[in-house]
Design an enzyme around this catalytic site. Sequence first.
Site, PDB file in Angstrom:
ATOM      1  N   ARG A  10       0.851  -1.207   0.000  1.00 38.06           N
ATOM      2  CA  ARG A  10       0.000   0.000   0.000  1.00 38.06           C
ATOM      3  C   ARG A  10       0.882   1.251   0.000  1.00 38.06           C
ATOM      4  NH1 ARG A  10      -0.760   4.749   2.524  1.00 38.06           N
ATOM      5  NH2 ARG A  10      -0.510   3.797   4.568  1.00 38.06           N
ATOM      6  N   GLU A  11       1.532   1.536   1.117  1.00 42.47           N
ATOM      7  CA  GLU A  11       2.409   2.719   1.181  1.00 42.47           C
ATOM      8  C   GLU A  11       3.547   2.562   0.154  1.00 42.47           C
ATOM      9  OE1 GLU A  11       2.555   5.509   3.868  1.00 42.47           O
ATOM     10  OE2 GLU A  11       3.769   6.263   2.224  1.00 42.47           O
ATOM     11  N   HIS A  70      -6.740  -0.370   2.933  1.00 46.75           N
ATOM     12  CA  HIS A  70      -6.709   1.032   3.324  1.00 46.75           C
ATOM     13  C   HIS A  70      -7.987   1.699   2.815  1.00 46.75           C
ATOM     14  CE1 HIS A  70      -4.205   4.937   3.608  1.00 46.75           C
ATOM     15  NE2 HIS A  70      -4.300   4.406   4.809  1.00 46.75           N
ATOM     16  N   ARG A 132      -8.770   0.085  12.243  1.00 42.10           N
ATOM     17  CA  ARG A 132      -7.769   1.045  12.710  1.00 42.10           C
ATOM     18  C   ARG A 132      -8.221   2.413  12.232  1.00 42.10           C
ATOM     19  NH1 ARG A 132      -2.585   0.532   9.366  1.00 42.10           N
ATOM     20  NH2 ARG A 132      -3.853   1.757   7.936  1.00 42.10           N
ATOM     21  N   THR A 166       3.029  11.596   9.333  1.00 40.58           N
ATOM     22  CA  THR A 166       2.855  11.598   7.877  1.00 40.58           C
ATOM     23  C   THR A 166       3.969  12.332   7.140  1.00 40.58           C
ATOM     24  OG1 THR A 166       0.484  11.530   8.310  1.00 40.58           O
ATOM     25  CG2 THR A 166       1.126  12.168   6.091  1.00 40.58           C
ATOM     26  N   HIS A 201       3.120   5.000  12.559  1.00 39.55           N
ATOM     27  CA  HIS A 201       3.432   4.996  11.134  1.00 39.55           C
ATOM     28  C   HIS A 201       4.408   6.157  10.928  1.00 39.55           C
ATOM     29  CE1 HIS A 201       2.301   4.469   6.830  1.00 39.55           C
ATOM     30  NE2 HIS A 201       2.447   5.786   6.770  1.00 39.55           N
ATOM     31  N   HIS A 203       7.194   8.297   8.934  1.00 38.31           N
ATOM     32  CA  HIS A 203       7.836   8.636   7.653  1.00 38.31           C
ATOM     33  C   HIS A 203       9.268   9.087   7.901  1.00 38.31           C
ATOM     34  CE1 HIS A 203       5.011   8.188   4.261  1.00 38.31           C
ATOM     35  NE2 HIS A 203       4.139   8.066   5.246  1.00 38.31           N
ATOM     36  N   HIS A 296      41.059  -2.849   8.619  1.00 42.26           N
ATOM     37  CA  HIS A 296      39.776  -3.478   8.931  1.00 42.26           C
ATOM     38  C   HIS A 296      39.792  -4.960   8.582  1.00 42.26           C
ATOM     39  CE1 HIS A 296      37.109   0.239   9.393  1.00 42.26           C
ATOM     40  NE2 HIS A 296      38.347   0.680   9.261  1.00 42.26           N
TER      41      HIS A 296
HETATM   42  C1  HCA Z   1      -1.666   8.133   3.069  1.00 40.19           C
HETATM   43  C2  HCA Z   1      -1.164   8.745   4.357  1.00 40.19           C
HETATM   44  C3  HCA Z   1      -0.682   7.766   5.390  1.00 40.19           C
HETATM   45  C4  HCA Z   1      -1.833   7.078   6.085  1.00 40.19           C
HETATM   46  C5  HCA Z   1      -1.462   6.195   7.220  1.00 40.19           C
HETATM   47  C6  HCA Z   1      -2.613   5.406   7.802  1.00 40.19           C
HETATM   48  C7  HCA Z   1       0.152   8.622   6.381  1.00 40.19           C
HETATM   49  O1  HCA Z   1      -0.838   7.815   2.214  1.00 40.19           O
HETATM   50  O2  HCA Z   1      -2.841   7.965   2.902  1.00 40.19           O
HETATM   51  O3  HCA Z   1      -3.682   5.346   7.198  1.00 40.19           O
HETATM   52  O4  HCA Z   1      -2.424   4.813   8.869  1.00 40.19           O
HETATM   53  O5  HCA Z   1       1.372   8.590   6.302  1.00 40.19           O
HETATM   54  O6  HCA Z   1      -0.468   9.350   7.144  1.00 40.19           O
HETATM   55  O7  HCA Z   1       0.172   6.813   4.797  1.00 40.19           O
HETATM   56 CU    CU Z   2       2.236   7.058   5.129  1.00 40.91          CU
END
Ligand code: HCA
Ligand code: CU
Length: 391
Positions: A10-11, A70, A132, A166, A201, A203, A296
């Site tokens: 997904r991501e 998602h 979730r 995010t 989550h 980034h 090394h």
């Molecule tokens: C996205 C944003 C998301 C959602 C994470 C989630 C983020 O691409 O829709 O739904 O738990 O980073 O906030 O990936």
């Molecule tokens: Cu994300």
Amino acid sequence: MVQILDTTLREGEQTPGVYFDSHIKLAIAEQLDVIGVDFIEAGHPVVSNEVCDAVKNIAQRNIRAVIAAHSRSWKKDIDQAISCGVGFIGIFYCVSEQRLNGVFKKDLKTAIAQIAEVIRYAKQQNPNIIIRYTPEDTVRSEFNNVIEAAVAATKAGADIISIADTTGFMVPGTERNMYDYVRKLKTALTEQNQNPKIAVHCHNDRGFALANAIDAFRAGVDIIDASVLGLGERAGIVDLAQLLTVLKIDFGVENNWNLKQLQELYNLVSEHSGIAIPVNNPVMGENAFTHCAGVHTNAAINNPLHYQSLDPNSIGREMRISLDHMSGISSLKYVLKKIGETELNDDLINQVLEIIKSVGQKGKIVRREELKIIINLIKNKNNKEIIQQVA
Ligand code: HCA
Ligand code: CU
């Protein structure tokens, strides 16, 4: 025990230019299952018929991990996710004032009512489905809005509240750190008698995704999101191999993660995403356990721990010695032994080394497979010719 949600499908597919065909998605899901992640976020079904079919395909397989879809906070998305037969739906909706006013043109109350209604609707369709709720951009949203939305979501039936960083905004050791955030959120929810599982989550915009995930782990988070190669929007998210390795080896999480299968998974994802595994990538990079400079290599040959804090065998890899312009006799002898060439005389070894150094000075490495060829060539030709051939 902390659980892992992999979101490569997904991501990871939100990485510009990355698309996995349905059968590749299935192969990736099956390998993730072998490694032992708990949840596989397989896609966002409303994106396209192809994604929807792929999610369905994976959900129908006999995979131990729970398959997730998602979804935006819309009933239409829920219907489609449910029709895929998933066991988990991740619903996201940002509740920051900036987004509410600037994008959704809604006030907080209306937004929260919509979130709660959609969650209730999903649970009515399938009471066993895990829900979730993610207040997208959680950590930059007004804390009170997050709590209000999370409480309403949990009361409506959400099982998990996910903290989304995010934009990779959190920085360990500063005011905006993930450890404090997880604690603060848990406390605030407990005060309202809500005890959902908490996910994170993270980034990687500032390169702190893994550090923030570990901060969250230390603060008692229940679920951590990751992806193969850290694929995802912009700089991506937490790298799965790095996360599992540090949790298992350094924090002693007693999970049966099969770290030795990571290489196969990484090769598969790299091949089909078109994104190479960076050679210097921690854990999975080609050079992650390869020693180069003489000081090394001498020490590592004697005892790998001198220059390794991580045992490559624990993730199915091995220590390597690079043969290039830095190499000395001991490096070469080590590799020769590895390829079964133990009978060469010193004169020949010196000639091989001379060639290795020349090749190295052209910015190249002599690979193990090439060594035998070089040895044979030396026996028949002069070194200048050989250098021209191999370099
Ligand atoms: C996205 C944003 C998301 C959602 C994470 C989630 C983020 O691409 O829709 O739904 O738990 O980073 O906030 O990936
Ligand atoms: Cu994300």
